[in-house]
Design a protein around this motif. Structure first.
Motif, PDB file in Angstrom:
ATOM      1  N   GLU A 135      69.076 -44.153  40.040  1.00 45.99           N
ATOM      2  CA  GLU A 135      69.828 -45.237  39.846  1.00 45.99           C
ATOM      3  C   GLU A 135      70.967 -45.413  41.068  1.00 45.99           C
ATOM      4  O   GLU A 135      71.277 -46.364  41.515  1.00 45.99           O
ATOM      5  CB  GLU A 135      70.731 -45.419  38.679  1.00 45.99           C
ATOM      6  N   SER A 136      71.466 -44.004  41.531  1.00 43.39           N
ATOM      7  CA  SER A 136      72.534 -44.181  42.535  1.00 43.39           C
ATOM      8  C   SER A 136      71.772 -43.651  44.019  1.00 43.39           C
ATOM      9  O   SER A 136      72.392 -43.891  44.943  1.00 43.39           O
ATOM     10  CB  SER A 136      73.340 -42.898  42.212  1.00 43.39           C
ATOM     11  N   HIS A 137      70.395 -43.537  43.926  1.00 42.55           N
ATOM     12  CA  HIS A 137      69.704 -43.221  45.046  1.00 42.55           C
ATOM     13  C   HIS A 137      68.332 -43.997  45.058  1.00 42.55           C
ATOM     14  O   HIS A 137      67.327 -43.439  44.912  1.00 42.55           O
ATOM     15  CB  HIS A 137      69.157 -41.703  45.468  1.00 42.55           C
ATOM     16  N   PRO A 138      68.346 -45.565  44.931  1.00 43.74           N
ATOM     17  CA  PRO A 138      67.335 -46.177  44.670  1.00 43.74           C
ATOM     18  C   PRO A 138      66.245 -45.953  45.868  1.00 43.74           C
ATOM     19  O   PRO A 138      64.971 -46.183  45.782  1.00 43.74           O
ATOM     20  CB  PRO A 138      67.480 -47.504  44.284  1.00 43.74           C
ATOM     21  N   LEU A 139      66.393 -45.712  47.051  1.00 37.12           N
ATOM     22  CA  LEU A 139      65.625 -45.504  48.084  1.00 37.12           C
ATOM     23  C   LEU A 139      65.153 -44.041  48.141  1.00 37.12           C
ATOM     24  O   LEU A 139      65.058 -43.588  49.474  1.00 37.12           O
ATOM     25  CB  LEU A 139      66.172 -45.939  49.336  1.00 37.12           C
ATOM     26  N   GLN A 199      56.706 -51.178  47.682  1.00 38.12           N
ATOM     27  CA  GLN A 199      57.951 -51.314  48.427  1.00 38.12           C
ATOM     28  C   GLN A 199      57.923 -50.790  49.731  1.00 38.12           C
ATOM     29  O   GLN A 199      58.405 -51.278  50.543  1.00 38.12           O
ATOM     30  CB  GLN A 199      59.139 -50.662  47.389  1.00 38.12           C
ATOM     31  N   LEU A 200      57.189 -49.666  49.864  1.00 39.31           N
ATOM     32  CA  LEU A 200      57.040 -49.217  51.366  1.00 39.31           C
ATOM     33  C   LEU A 200      56.478 -50.238  52.082  1.00 39.31           C
ATOM     34  O   LEU A 200      56.616 -50.240  53.389  1.00 39.31           O
ATOM     35  CB  LEU A 200      56.227 -47.850  51.356  1.00 39.31           C
ATOM     36  N   GLU A 201      55.106 -50.792  51.672  1.00 35.14           N
ATOM     37  CA  GLU A 201      54.609 -51.736  52.605  1.00 35.14           C
ATOM     38  C   GLU A 201      55.348 -53.063  52.897  1.00 35.14           C
ATOM     39  O   GLU A 201      54.891 -53.771  53.620  1.00 35.14           O
ATOM     40  CB  GLU A 201      53.313 -51.944  51.741  1.00 35.14           C
ATOM     41  N   ASP A 202      56.123 -53.258  51.971  1.00 28.01           N
ATOM     42  CA  ASP A 202      57.088 -54.405  52.103  1.00 28.01           C
ATOM     43  C   ASP A 202      58.125 -54.178  53.111  1.00 28.01           C
ATOM     44  O   ASP A 202      59.005 -55.226  53.133  1.00 28.01           O
ATOM     45  CB  ASP A 202      57.654 -54.895  50.764  1.00 28.01           C
ATOM     46  N   GLY A 203      58.496 -53.012  53.606  1.00 28.00           N
ATOM     47  CA  GLY A 203      59.242 -52.604  54.410  1.00 28.00           C
ATOM     48  C   GLY A 203      60.521 -51.911  53.776  1.00 28.00           C
ATOM     49  O   GLY A 203      61.532 -51.971  54.684  1.00 28.00           O
ATOM     50  N   PHE A 260      63.172 -46.677  52.636  1.00 23.19           N
ATOM     51  CA  PHE A 260      63.383 -45.299  51.964  1.00 23.19           C
ATOM     52  C   PHE A 260      63.825 -44.359  52.700  1.00 23.19           C
ATOM     53  O   PHE A 260      63.300 -44.263  54.006  1.00 23.19           O
ATOM     54  CB  PHE A 260      61.943 -44.914  51.324  1.00 23.19           C
ATOM     55  N   GLU A 261      64.845 -43.586  52.507  1.00 20.50           N
ATOM     56  CA  GLU A 261      65.684 -42.718  53.053  1.00 20.50           C
ATOM     57  C   GLU A 261      64.694 -41.473  53.555  1.00 20.50           C
ATOM     58  O   GLU A 261      64.993 -40.686  54.692  1.00 20.50           O
ATOM     59  CB  GLU A 261      66.849 -42.260  52.453  1.00 20.50           C
ATOM     60  N   ASP A 262      63.620 -41.351  52.852  1.00 17.58           N
ATOM     61  CA  ASP A 262      62.831 -39.916  52.994  1.00 17.58           C
ATOM     62  C   ASP A 262      61.367 -40.373  53.342  1.00 17.58           C
ATOM     63  O   ASP A 262      60.510 -39.573  52.982  1.00 17.58           O
ATOM     64  CB  ASP A 262      62.955 -38.795  52.133  1.00 17.58           C
TER      65      ASP A 262
END
Length: 230
Positions: A42-46, A77-81, A84-86
């Motif tokens: 929840e606090s790190h959604p990416l 989500q990755l494919e939508d750009g 993500f931080e990692d």
């Protein structure tokens, strides 16, 4: 460990302690692990790492369809750009996680496609090794032994642990194809380095129907503290 605490008289003094059942129940423990991962997400959604933790916990709880859906959503989500931080370190692994869940649901063609795709991604900026090994393993388990060996021809430099998985696939697939030189070379390397990865050697022995040797290895693993839980 939880099972031993619940059954061994060595821990009898703990059995009547408040909250003992909750603390030692493996399902409750996994549910707590999932809840912590969800709260952190929840606090790190990416964070793909946290997505992976949830996928694995859901799988261990028998919630395979939820685990699959969560992995699929993250990849979309990755494919939508989505930034993500990692992503550099974990994009390959979330595809790996999805492939494993699809395979477990007998969606083999989709599983192969995602695992193969994961091999094309870098691993923390380096040549991908882990997913190449995992894809070869998946092919081997499906009886695609020739393709499994071809896949390993392009593998990069593995860890000692990864090297044992490579040799496990080579031993099994070489045996199934009647390529004794491949099998024997791989077995020799497994025998020399089995301490780096006992399960890899175990699986190779089972594939070769060497049941006595596999049983002896299991006894050695149980007797050796560093390998007891592997």
């Amino acid at each position: 460990a939880r099972i031993r605490i619940r059954t061994s008289s060595d821990f009898e003094a703990l059995w009547l302690q408040p909250g003992f059942d909750e603390m030692t129940d493996p399902v409750a423990g996994e549910e707590a692990t999932l809840e912590r991962a969800m709260q952190r997400a929840e606090s790190h959604p990416l964070s793909l790492s946290l997505v992976g933790q949830q996928v694995r916990s859901l799988t261990r709880l028998g919630r395979l369809e939820e685990a699959t859906g969560l992995a699929e959503n993250a990849i979309q989500q990755l494919e939508d750009g989505e930034p993500f931080e990692d992503a550099d370190a974990r994009a390959n692994w979330i595809m790996n996680e999805l492939a494993i869940r699809l395979y477990a649901q007998n969606r083999r063609e989709e599983a192969n496609q995602w695992m193969e795709r994961s091999t094309t991604l870098s691993e923390s900026g380096n040549t991908n090794v882990s997913q190449v090994i995992n894809y070869a393993t998946m092919l081997m388990l499906q009886g695609e032994h020739e393709q499994a060996l071809r896949t390993l021809e392009g593998v990069g430099r593995p860890s000692d642990y990864g090297e044992m998985w490579i040799q496990s696939v080579r031993a099994c697939s070489g045996h199934q194809l009647g390529r004794t030189e491949v099998r024997d070379e791989a077995l020799n390397r497994l025998e020399d380095g089995w301490g780096d990865n006992p399960p890899a050697y175990q699986r190779a022995l089972l594939c070769l129907d060497e049941m006595d040797a596999a049983a002896e290895l299991m006894l050695d693993r149980l007797a050796a503290t560093p390998h007891r839980n592997e």
